[in-house]
Design an enzyme around this catalytic site. Sequence first.
Site, PDB file in Angstrom:
ATOM      1  N   GLU A  63       0.828  -1.210   0.000  1.00  0.00           N
ATOM      2  CA  GLU A  63       0.000   0.000   0.000  1.00  0.00           C
ATOM      3  C   GLU A  63       0.860   1.257   0.000  1.00  0.00           C
ATOM      4  OE1 GLU A  63      -2.755  -0.432  -1.089  1.00  0.00           O
ATOM      5  OE2 GLU A  63      -4.275  -0.252   0.470  1.00  0.00           O
ATOM      6  N   THR A  74      -4.641  11.269  -5.633  1.00  0.00           N
ATOM      7  CA  THR A  74      -4.487  11.029  -4.192  1.00  0.00           C
ATOM      8  C   THR A  74      -3.957  12.280  -3.504  1.00  0.00           C
ATOM      9  OG1 THR A  74      -4.009   8.737  -4.694  1.00  0.00           O
ATOM     10  CG2 THR A  74      -3.503   9.458  -2.486  1.00  0.00           C
TER      11      THR A  74
END
Lengths: 276, 276
Positions: free
Chosen positions: B96, B149
Amino acid sequence: MIIRTTQKKGISITKITGQELPKEVEKNVAGVAAMELLKNTTSAYGFEIEIHKKIKPGSGIGSSAASAAGAVYGINELLGKPFGLTKLVEFAMKGEALASGAAHADNVAPALFGGFTLVRSYHPLDVIPINTPSELYATVVHPQIEVKTADSRSVLKQNIPLKKAIVQWGNLAGLISGLYTEDYDLISRSLHDEIVEPLRSLLIPGFNQVKEVTIKAGALGCGISGSGPSIFALCKGLNSAKKVGEAMSTIYENYGVDYDVHISKINTKGIKQINN
Amino acid sequence: MIIRTTQKKGISITKITGQELPKEVEKNVAGVAAMELLKNTTSAYGFEIEIHKKIKPGSGIGSSAASAAGAVYGINELLGKPFGLTKLVEFAMKGEALASGAAHADNVAPALFGGFTLVRSYHPLDVIPINTPSELYATVVHPQIEVKTADSRSVLKQNIPLKKAIVQWGNLAGLISGLYTEDYDLISRSLHDEIVEPLRSLLIPGFNQVKEVTIKAGALGCGISGSGPSIFALCKGLNSAKKVGEAMSTIYENYGVDYDVHISKINTKGIKQINN
């Protein structure tokens, strides 16, 4: 508390023992809460209230809430229970407004519902009973130090760091989860307050020492009860709760400060009628 | 994913279908997660990984987490399960970190544990499985819009008002309670995000309309999936979940934006082996 119906309409407070508190209905939390209930009824008669206080006011363990909750619960019983518990919480909150300046349900909701209760929202009022693990005990020490409500509010900050809020969310969700699954280790890992305790505890002499010795003595966790000065610990089992109470006592013995220690299983039933 | 042991030590990614993704181990989330696991073993052999993607990346529904979780789960099985689920979450978090720049467990924890999972803390990592009500379905719409993001992070504020945090605490505790007691009304009343949604939803065209029509169509609640652009709704029962999916579709049909709708019962088992 003893509550009787009277021919005369309205509320009167006929007797108070244990503490010096005003008998004038509008200056007494039980009186104000009772009046709020009566406003919402068409009762043909009135009620008289006796209050026999066993808790010291200003402790942070809900002395005023006990009186407010008792008044509305008793009158509701005598009226044949026209109101549900959440409605009674709403009435009792008016008493809290008199006591603390804010019509909050932190103490009257658990006093009426019993056990752990979540006040999810105020608009509308939404009180959620949370499961209470069967071996959970509370030990509370009340050092007889005055903490002014105004002070305990003014130390709080209007804005908090998002990072701390995230830690608090994690611990809150962990605590609720632990209460449902009766996972005492999880309850213990979750019993941390990042937001209020670091500020309010500065107003409570001995707080850090009490916290340290209670955790050493085996408490699951420890924190400020209400806005203080009382300090609570949650414990697994009565023996642990007693040991923790002794540890708390040593600190205030050393300080030479008067104190009370209360030890109780978490009462899952809330307020009840003890005498017909 | 297909994972095989190899005589050669280390990790290799031999095949990727469904999406354009790098085969270099250190540039692939599955590869990075797998390497992290291997670092913690003394395996005499290595592993090769095939990845067949069925989810689009950048959706906010955990595409990268699925690959990271799959890699560590598969290798752990082949090694004879030396690691528990929480340890696997730790390894997968490294994947991640490659995908989003932050080694978070928001998606890898539920992918590995199944159902609702709470990441109570990171230091140490503490993942708590939460009860999943039996009739709960998720409907997710993924509008094919890019949300960077970096943007979805930069809209967040470092400080939040204490008053909003308190509302969020109430709703979070209500949600956890509702999940345990399978109280769908309480889940619905609690599904509100005061902190992140009002800011991040500005980056998702159609968010407010989607939310409005899903609630009208009977969803328990609706919010941003991950950092978006996907939007999730929770529903009671499959019929409701399907109606909500249709309502979501109408919005992006009108916008002329490509979209996918995913409807699923909450998967309480997490990742599993589908072929020996």
